[in-house]
Enzyme design. Structure first.
Site, PDB file in Angstrom:
ATOM      1  N   SER A  76       3.878  -5.373  10.731  1.00 26.04           N
ATOM      2  CA  SER A  76       3.740  -4.599   9.501  1.00 26.04           C
ATOM      3  C   SER A  76       5.071  -3.938   9.140  1.00 26.04           C
ATOM      4  O   SER A  76       6.100  -4.613   9.053  1.00 26.04           O
ATOM      5  CB  SER A  76       2.605  -3.587   9.657  1.00 26.04           C
ATOM      6  OG  SER A  76       2.183  -3.103   8.409  1.00 26.04           O
ATOM      7  N   ASP A 130      -2.398  -8.265   7.569  1.00 24.53           N
ATOM      8  CA  ASP A 130      -1.537  -7.440   8.414  1.00 24.53           C
ATOM      9  C   ASP A 130      -1.673  -7.790   9.900  1.00 24.53           C
ATOM     10  O   ASP A 130      -2.780  -7.910  10.434  1.00 24.53           O
ATOM     11  CB  ASP A 130      -1.924  -5.976   8.204  1.00 24.53           C
ATOM     12  CG  ASP A 130      -0.883  -5.002   8.712  1.00 24.53           C
ATOM     13  OD1 ASP A 130      -0.590  -5.025   9.914  1.00 24.53           O
ATOM     14  OD2 ASP A 130      -0.375  -4.203   7.906  1.00 24.53           O
TER      15      ASP A 130
END
Length: 322
Positions: free
Chosen positions: A39, A199
Site C-alpha cells: 500500500s 490493496d
C-alpha cells in the site's frame, strides 16, 4: 556503507512516517539492495529501490499533494463518491497518484520493472530465479483467485513478462484500499482471464519475512522493517471505523474479526525469534489512514517522527553488533 533489505508496512497517510524513517536510514548511511512494500509502503519502497537519497525523498514529498489523492470523477462531494462506489466499486479513481508515480519515477529513469533488475551471485539459490531478480517487490491481493501477489514475482502467473510491467501500475494495485479506491484488474493475454486486485494489506500488510533466506545460510545483511500500526488491541482504532463508539457486542466482534484478518498474520510473525529486533515502529497516533487533508505542520511532524524513530533504531542496532 552498510546494506540492509527493507520492508515497509501500509497505513495510508500515516506513510509519511515511513518516508521519514527511510530518510533516517539513508542519513545513517544505509543502502537498500532490495525493498518491499504494501500500500503506501509500496510508494516509499519504489523510490527507495531507485536509489533515491534523503534529499531526493524530501523533494518528492514536497511535490506529493495529498489532497489530490482522493480524486473524484465529478466535482460534487458525496454524489461523486456514491456514484463511483456503485459504478466502479470504489469511491475514488486513484488515477492522480498513478500519474504522479509515472512522472516522478520517469524523472529517475525508472518506468518498468526491467529498469529495477538486479543480479546477485550470492543470493539464496532456492529463490534466485529470473522472476525474483528485482530491487523492488510490491504486495497486492488477487480477490478473484484468493491469493497474495508479490509483484513483479507473480506476473508470470498471468503470462506477463515482469520486465515490461509498469512499476506505477503495481504500486497503484497495492494502494487499492477496498471500496475507497477503484480496484484494479490484471489480465492474462493468453487465456483472456482477468483478476480483480485490491490493496496488498488485505493479506499481507507487513511482509517482513519476504527476503529471508530459505537455504539455511546466514543472511549477508539484515532486513529492516518499518511499521506504522501498533499491535492489537491497541491498533484497533487505526483499522476500524467509529472505534470507541458504543456498539452492539456483535458489531464490535465484527470489527475485531476484520482487524485480525488484516494484521493478525503479520502480528503473529513478529513474535518469531529475532523479528521484532529488526523492526521499528513509527508513532503515528493522531493521524488517520485516510486523512488526506492533513496540514503542513502535521505532515512535517510525521516525517520527523519517522526520522527520529530510524535514528534511535540504528543506534540500538549498532550497539548490539559485535
Amino acid at each position: 556503507m552498510p546494506d540492509a533489505d527493507l520492508v515497509l508496512e501500509g497505513g495510508g497517510v500515516k506513510g509519511l512516517g515511513t518516508a521519514g524513517a527511510v530518510m533516517g536510514l539513508l542519513d545513517a548511511g544505509y543502502r537498500f539492495p532490495r525493498v518491499a512494500g504494501t500500500s503506501v509502503g509500496a510508494v516509499a519502497a519504489c523510490f527507495a529501490a531507485t536509489g533515491t537519497d534523503s534529499a531526493g525523498f524530501r523533494d518528492v514529498l514536497s511535490r506529493f499533494d495529498l489532497s489530490k489523492v482522493p480524486d473524484r470523477r465529478i466535482p460534487v462531494p458525496l454524489v461523486s463518491e456514491g456514484l463511483s462506489l456503485v459504478a466502479r466499486r470504489g469511491a475514488y479513481a486513484g488515477d492522480w497518484i498513478r500519474s504522479f508515480l509515472l512522472r516522478e519515477l520517469g524523472e529517475l529513469g525508472v518506468r518498468t520493472f526491467g529498469d529495477l533488475r538486479r543480479d546477485d551471485a550470492g543470493a539464496d539459490p532456492l529463490l534466485d530465479t529470473p522472476d525474483h531478480r528485482y530491487r523492488l517487490v510490491v504486495m497486492a491481493t488477487d480477490v478473484t483467485n484468493g491469493r497474495l501477489l508479490r509483484l513483479p514475482w507473480d506476473y508470470a502467473r498471468f503470462g506477463l513478462d515482469p520486465d515490461d510491467q509498469l512499476v506505477a501500475d503495481a504500486v497503484r494495485m497495492s494502494l487499492s484500499i477496498p471500496f475507497y479506491f477503484r480496484p484494479c484488474t490484471l489480465g492474462n493475454p493468453a487465456t483472456g482471464r482477468t483478476a480483480t486486485v485490491v490493496d496488498g494489506g488485505v493479506l499481507s500488510n507487513f511482509a517482513i519475512e519476504i527476503f529471508d533466506r530459505t537455504d539455511g545460510q546466514a543472511p549477508r545483511w539484515p532486513t529492516f522493517g518499518v511499521r506504522l500500526l501498533p499491535d492489537l488491541p491497541a491498533g484497533l482504532g487505526d483499522l476500524v471505523p467509529f472505534f470507541g463508539v458504543p456498539m452492539l457486542p456483535s458489531v464490535r466482534l465484527l470489527e475485531q474479526v476484520v482487524a485480525t484478518a488484516l494484521v493478525g498474520r503479520d502480528q503473529t510473525h513478529l513474535d518469531r525469534p529475532g523479528v521484532r529486533e529488526r523492526t521499528m515502529t513509527v508513532d503515528t497516533a493522531g493521524t488517520s489512514i485516510t486523512e488526506f487533508g492533513i496540514g503542513a505542520s502535521k505532515k512535517a511532524d510525521l516525517i520527523e517522527r519517522g526520522r527520529t524513530t530510524a535514528a534511535d533504531f540504528v543506534q540500538r542496532w549498532e550497539d548490539r553488533l559485535p
